[in-house]
Write an enzyme that holds these catalytic residues in place. Structure first.
Site, PDB file in Angstrom:
ATOM      1  N   GLY A   1      38.859 -75.990 -10.901  1.00 34.93           N
ATOM      2  CA  GLY A   1      39.026 -74.747 -11.666  1.00 34.93           C
ATOM      3  C   GLY A   1      40.171 -74.906 -12.661  1.00 34.93           C
ATOM      4  O   GLY A   1      41.111 -75.667 -12.434  1.00 34.93           O
TER       5      GLY A   1
ATOM      6  N   ARG B   1      44.093 -67.879 -14.974  1.00 34.52           N
ATOM      7  CA  ARG B   1      44.780 -66.628 -14.635  1.00 34.52           C
ATOM      8  C   ARG B   1      46.222 -66.835 -14.184  1.00 34.52           C
ATOM      9  O   ARG B   1      46.995 -65.882 -14.110  1.00 34.52           O
ATOM     10  CB  ARG B   1      43.986 -65.873 -13.554  1.00 34.52           C
ATOM     11  CG  ARG B   1      42.843 -65.055 -14.149  1.00 34.52           C
ATOM     12  CD  ARG B   1      42.183 -64.197 -13.112  1.00 34.52           C
ATOM     13  NE  ARG B   1      41.307 -64.968 -12.251  1.00 34.52           N
ATOM     14  CZ  ARG B   1      40.929 -64.580 -11.031  1.00 34.52           C
ATOM     15  NH1 ARG B   1      41.396 -63.467 -10.511  1.00 34.52           N
ATOM     16  NH2 ARG B   1      40.110 -65.333 -10.328  1.00 34.52           N
TER      17      ARG B   1
ATOM     18  N   GLY C   1      29.847 -74.758 -11.063  1.00 35.51           N
ATOM     19  CA  GLY C   1      29.724 -74.039  -9.800  1.00 35.51           C
ATOM     20  C   GLY C   1      30.184 -74.877  -8.621  1.00 35.51           C
ATOM     21  O   GLY C   1      30.360 -76.099  -8.727  1.00 35.51           O
TER      22      GLY C   1
ATOM     23  N   ASN D   1      44.858 -67.171  -7.233  1.00 37.29           N
ATOM     24  CA  ASN D   1      44.299 -67.222  -8.586  1.00 37.29           C
ATOM     25  C   ASN D   1      45.293 -66.812  -9.657  1.00 37.29           C
ATOM     26  O   ASN D   1      45.122 -67.142 -10.817  1.00 37.29           O
ATOM     27  CB  ASN D   1      43.075 -66.299  -8.683  1.00 37.29           C
ATOM     28  CG  ASN D   1      41.985 -66.761  -7.739  1.00 37.29           C
ATOM     29  OD1 ASN D   1      41.469 -67.853  -7.875  1.00 37.29           O
ATOM     30  ND2 ASN D   1      41.659 -65.940  -6.755  1.00 37.29           N
TER      31      ASN D   1
ATOM     32  N   ARG E   1      99.664 -89.360 -11.208  1.00 34.52           N
ATOM     33  CA  ARG E   1      99.868 -88.135 -11.992  1.00 34.52           C
ATOM     34  C   ARG E   1     101.204 -88.250 -12.723  1.00 34.52           C
ATOM     35  O   ARG E   1     102.021 -89.116 -12.415  1.00 34.52           O
ATOM     36  CB  ARG E   1      99.891 -86.917 -11.058  1.00 34.52           C
ATOM     37  CG  ARG E   1     101.020 -86.985 -10.052  1.00 34.52           C
ATOM     38  CD  ARG E   1     100.895 -85.942  -8.947  1.00 34.52           C
ATOM     39  NE  ARG E   1     102.065 -85.964  -8.090  1.00 34.52           N
ATOM     40  CZ  ARG E   1     102.078 -85.469  -6.859  1.00 34.52           C
ATOM     41  NH1 ARG E   1     100.994 -84.943  -6.328  1.00 34.52           N
ATOM     42  NH2 ARG E   1     103.177 -85.511  -6.152  1.00 34.52           N
TER      43      ARG E   1
HETATM   44  C1  UD1 Z   1      33.278 -68.688  -3.788  1.00 31.96           C
HETATM   45  C2  UD1 Z   1      32.071 -68.576  -2.871  1.00 31.96           C
HETATM   46  C3  UD1 Z   1      32.113 -67.223  -2.172  1.00 31.96           C
HETATM   47  C4  UD1 Z   1      33.399 -67.070  -1.400  1.00 31.96           C
HETATM   48  C5  UD1 Z   1      34.593 -67.270  -2.339  1.00 31.96           C
HETATM   49  C6  UD1 Z   1      35.874 -67.315  -1.547  1.00 31.96           C
HETATM   50  C7  UD1 Z   1      30.307 -69.861  -3.915  1.00 31.96           C
HETATM   51  C8  UD1 Z   1      29.084 -69.793  -4.754  1.00 31.96           C
HETATM   52  N1  UD1 Z   1      30.890 -68.699  -3.656  1.00 31.96           N
HETATM   53  O1  UD1 Z   1      33.131 -67.706  -4.791  1.00 31.96           O
HETATM   54  O2  UD1 Z   1      31.018 -67.113  -1.270  1.00 31.96           O
HETATM   55  O3  UD1 Z   1      33.464 -65.787  -0.817  1.00 31.96           O
HETATM   56  O4  UD1 Z   1      34.479 -68.521  -3.050  1.00 31.96           O
HETATM   57  O5  UD1 Z   1      36.974 -67.304  -2.401  1.00 31.96           O
HETATM   58  O6  UD1 Z   1      30.721 -70.922  -3.499  1.00 31.96           O
HETATM   59  N2  UD1 Z   1      35.426 -74.732  -8.268  1.00 31.96           N
HETATM   60  C9  UD1 Z   1      35.262 -75.996  -8.773  1.00 31.96           C
HETATM   61  N3  UD1 Z   1      34.268 -76.237  -9.658  1.00 31.96           N
HETATM   62  C10 UD1 Z   1      33.390 -75.268 -10.041  1.00 31.96           C
HETATM   63  C11 UD1 Z   1      33.568 -73.980  -9.516  1.00 31.96           C
HETATM   64  C12 UD1 Z   1      34.579 -73.743  -8.621  1.00 31.96           C
HETATM   65  O7  UD1 Z   1      36.044 -76.899  -8.442  1.00 31.96           O
HETATM   66  O8  UD1 Z   1      32.493 -75.573 -10.844  1.00 31.96           O
HETATM   67  C13 UD1 Z   1      36.519 -74.460  -7.329  1.00 31.96           C
HETATM   68  C14 UD1 Z   1      37.511 -73.501  -7.968  1.00 31.96           C
HETATM   69  O9  UD1 Z   1      38.609 -74.207  -8.530  1.00 31.96           O
HETATM   70  C15 UD1 Z   1      37.973 -72.663  -6.796  1.00 31.96           C
HETATM   71  C16 UD1 Z   1      36.807 -72.724  -5.799  1.00 31.96           C
HETATM   72  O10 UD1 Z   1      35.991 -73.801  -6.209  1.00 31.96           O
HETATM   73  O11 UD1 Z   1      39.091 -73.228  -6.160  1.00 31.96           O
HETATM   74  C17 UD1 Z   1      36.035 -71.450  -5.713  1.00 31.96           C
HETATM   75  O12 UD1 Z   1      35.434 -71.196  -6.969  1.00 31.96           O
HETATM   76  P1  UD1 Z   1      35.265 -69.737  -7.524  1.00 31.96           P
HETATM   77  O13 UD1 Z   1      34.630 -69.830  -8.854  1.00 31.96           O
HETATM   78  O14 UD1 Z   1      36.524 -68.978  -7.408  1.00 31.96           O
HETATM   79  O15 UD1 Z   1      34.200 -69.148  -6.510  1.00 31.96           O
HETATM   80  P2  UD1 Z   1      33.942 -67.646  -6.167  1.00 31.96           P
HETATM   81  O16 UD1 Z   1      33.047 -67.083  -7.192  1.00 31.96           O
HETATM   82  O17 UD1 Z   1      35.221 -66.956  -5.933  1.00 31.96           O
HETATM   83 MG    MG Z   2      37.275 -67.294  -6.387  1.00 29.15          MG
END
Ligand code: UD1
Ligand code: MG
Length: 454
Positions: A19, A23, A88, A232, A428
């Site tokens: 990520g 934020r 994702g 975050n 000194r």
């Molecule tokens: C995700 C979960 C959700 C859970 C929540 C907990 C999925 C689809 N959903 O949602 O069920 O309740 O976390 O906080 O998994 N990341 C990557 N690469 C990406 C996307 C994300 O490394 O392409 C990492 C992000 O840096 C982060 C984590 O994965 O640390 C979670 O990603 P985020 O996009 O926050 O997922 P949520 O939508 O919050």
């Molecule tokens: Mg999240």
């Protein structure tokens, strides 16, 4: 049903950290922000190592050389998988397939921005050796979290909030994101995950339903909401720090450390303090502080990378920097800074001093205002003060220099050459005294002033 049990009990971890962390509004990559003086990512790596994961892969984005360098330094280049672009959580885990696709064991997926999750919280997910297990929690505000849809003991699906019906949204059991499965099963399920959903992302959570379709067991184990909290933004980082400090304070109180105002004391992740030690209000421990039993750390002291032995006393207002090592019963008082100096048993520096790079023998006394002049602007040098020596107030010891055992340095000296054991050194200006001069001067001046006033 085909069994996916790995033939070994081996464990691996995939830590997601791709990520952008926008934020946080910080130039530092999010997962390198510290909690308890240690990068959040390192907390996640610590947990993976404590679980016995023999392979650890960190999934990073293409945007941060600083993060890459951090991972490479701790785990080596081979531990880095790059996800570019991020599509994702499911896509992120697939980015590790090149490094773990052949792994014969269980894989746990964790997160670089979940700093409070301990190995003991994660351990239960490994109990399901032939299916998918996730860590869930009861959410105070379920909001955007994925919901755990249960059928008895079986986790039938994780439904993302954006895809959920009103009925599913009412579920308060939520997905922490942590998931474990045999490597082969995980990657074969992920190959079937699509991005046909509200966010257009590859959801890791989709593997639960896919596993069910194959007849593999799917379970949820619950942890506390605090332990799975993700960071975050800066307010959440501060909140994570507060939770971390709370646990540290409770731990030290339970271990016999006396603290009149524990809420004012800050600890690092690796602080060690022995039973019977008193820590007064407003003390800050940076990383690497080891305090023995029965010591006293007085208010407003800052201690980092330093050791303090039994019965030693620090502060108030003292600063111990890396390499400071106080022997038994040693005393470092107000406005004294000690860096990379070992102080022997009962040695004292009670007021206003800088002791950098050297050693002070047992029982030696360092007077107020003493400076170890350790730096010439290019290199650093050592000052050695022998056992039982006495350094008079306001002395500058210009390193490299040695003051022998039992020697005395007169106050106000600038010492540039070694002083042998038992000698007195004075460096000194000479004092001259003029008998009666002051009285005569004052009489003259008083008379002048009286004449002017008339
Ligand atoms: C995700 C979960 C959700 C859970 C929540 C907990 C999925 C689809 N959903 O949602 O069920 O309740 O976390 O906080 O998994 N990341 C990557 N690469 C990406 C996307 C994300 O490394 O392409 C990492 C992000 O840096 C982060 C984590 O994965 O640390 C979670 O990603 P985020 O996009 O926050 O997922 P949520 O939508 O919050
Ligand atoms: Mg999240």
């Amino acid at each position: 049903m085909t069994t996916h049990s790995p033939t070994s009990q081996k464990r691996a971890a995939i830590i997601l950290a791709a990520g952008q962390g926008t934020r946080m509004k910080s130039p530092l990559p999010k997962v390198l922000h510290p909690v308890g003086g240690r990068a959040m990512l390192d907390h996640a790596i610590d947990a993976a190592q404590a679980l016995g994961c023999e392979r650890i892969v960190v999934v990073v984005g293409a945007h941060s050389p600083q993060l890459r360098a951090h991972v490479a330094k701790r785990l080596g280049e081979a531990a880095i998988a790059v996800q570019d672009p991020p599509l994702g959580t499911g896509h992120a885990v697939r980015a590790a397939e090149g490094l773990l696709g052949d792994f014969d064991g269980q894989v746990v997926v964790t997160y670089g921005d979940v700093p409070l999750l301990k190995a003991a919280d994660i351990e239960p997910v490994f109990a399901v050796s032939d299916g998918v297990a996730v860590i869930g929690f009861e959410a105070r505000e379920p909001g955007a979290y994925g919901r755990l849809v249960m059928e008895g003991d079986t986790l039938s699906a994780i439904t993302e909030a954006k895809e959920a019906s009103a009925e599913v949204l009412a579920i308060t059991a939520c997905n922490s994101g942590v998931m474990a499965a045999p490597a082969g099963l995980l990657f074969s399920l992920l190959a079937e995950v699509t991005n046909a959903n509200a966010k257009g992302e590859y959801y890791l959570t989709d593997v639960v339903e896919l596993a069910r379709k194959r007849g593999a067991p799917t379970r949820a184990v619950m942890a506390s909401e605090d332990s799975v909290m993700g960071v975050n933004a800066q307010d959440e980082l501060a909140q994570a720090e507060a939770l971390f400090q709370k646990v540290q304070r409770e731990t030290f109180l339970a271990a016999g450390v006396t603290m009149a105002a524990p809420e004012t004391v800050h600890f690092a992740w690796d602080t060690e303090i022995g039973a019977g030690t008193t820590v007064e209000p407003f003390v800050v421990f940076g990383p690497g502080a080891r305090i023995a039993e029965g010591a006293r750390i007085r208010s407003f002291s800052h201690i980092e990378g330093a050791t303090v032995a039994t019965a030693a006393e620090v502060g108030p207002y003292a600063r111990l920097r890396p390499g400071a090592a106080l022997g038994e019963g040693a005393k470092v008082g107000n406005f004294v800074e000690v860096k990379n100096v070992a102080m022997g048993k009962g040695a004292k520096a009670n007021h206003l001093a800088y002791l950098g790079d050297g050693s002070v023998g047992a029982g030696a006394n360092i007077g107020a205002g003493t400076i170890f002049c350790n730096y010439d602007g290019f290199f650093k040098y050592r000052t050695t003060v022998g056992e039982g020596a006495f350094v008079g107030s306001n002395s500058a010891l210009v390193a490299p220099v040695t003051i022998g055992a039992g020697a005395i340095v007169g106050s106000g000296s600038v010492i540039t050459r070694d002083v042998a054991a038992g000698d007195l050194a004075l460096g000194r200006g000479q004092q001259t005294t003029k008998t009666g001069w002051a009285a005569r001067f004052m009489d003259t001046m008083r008379a002048k002033k009286a004449a002017k006033a008339k």
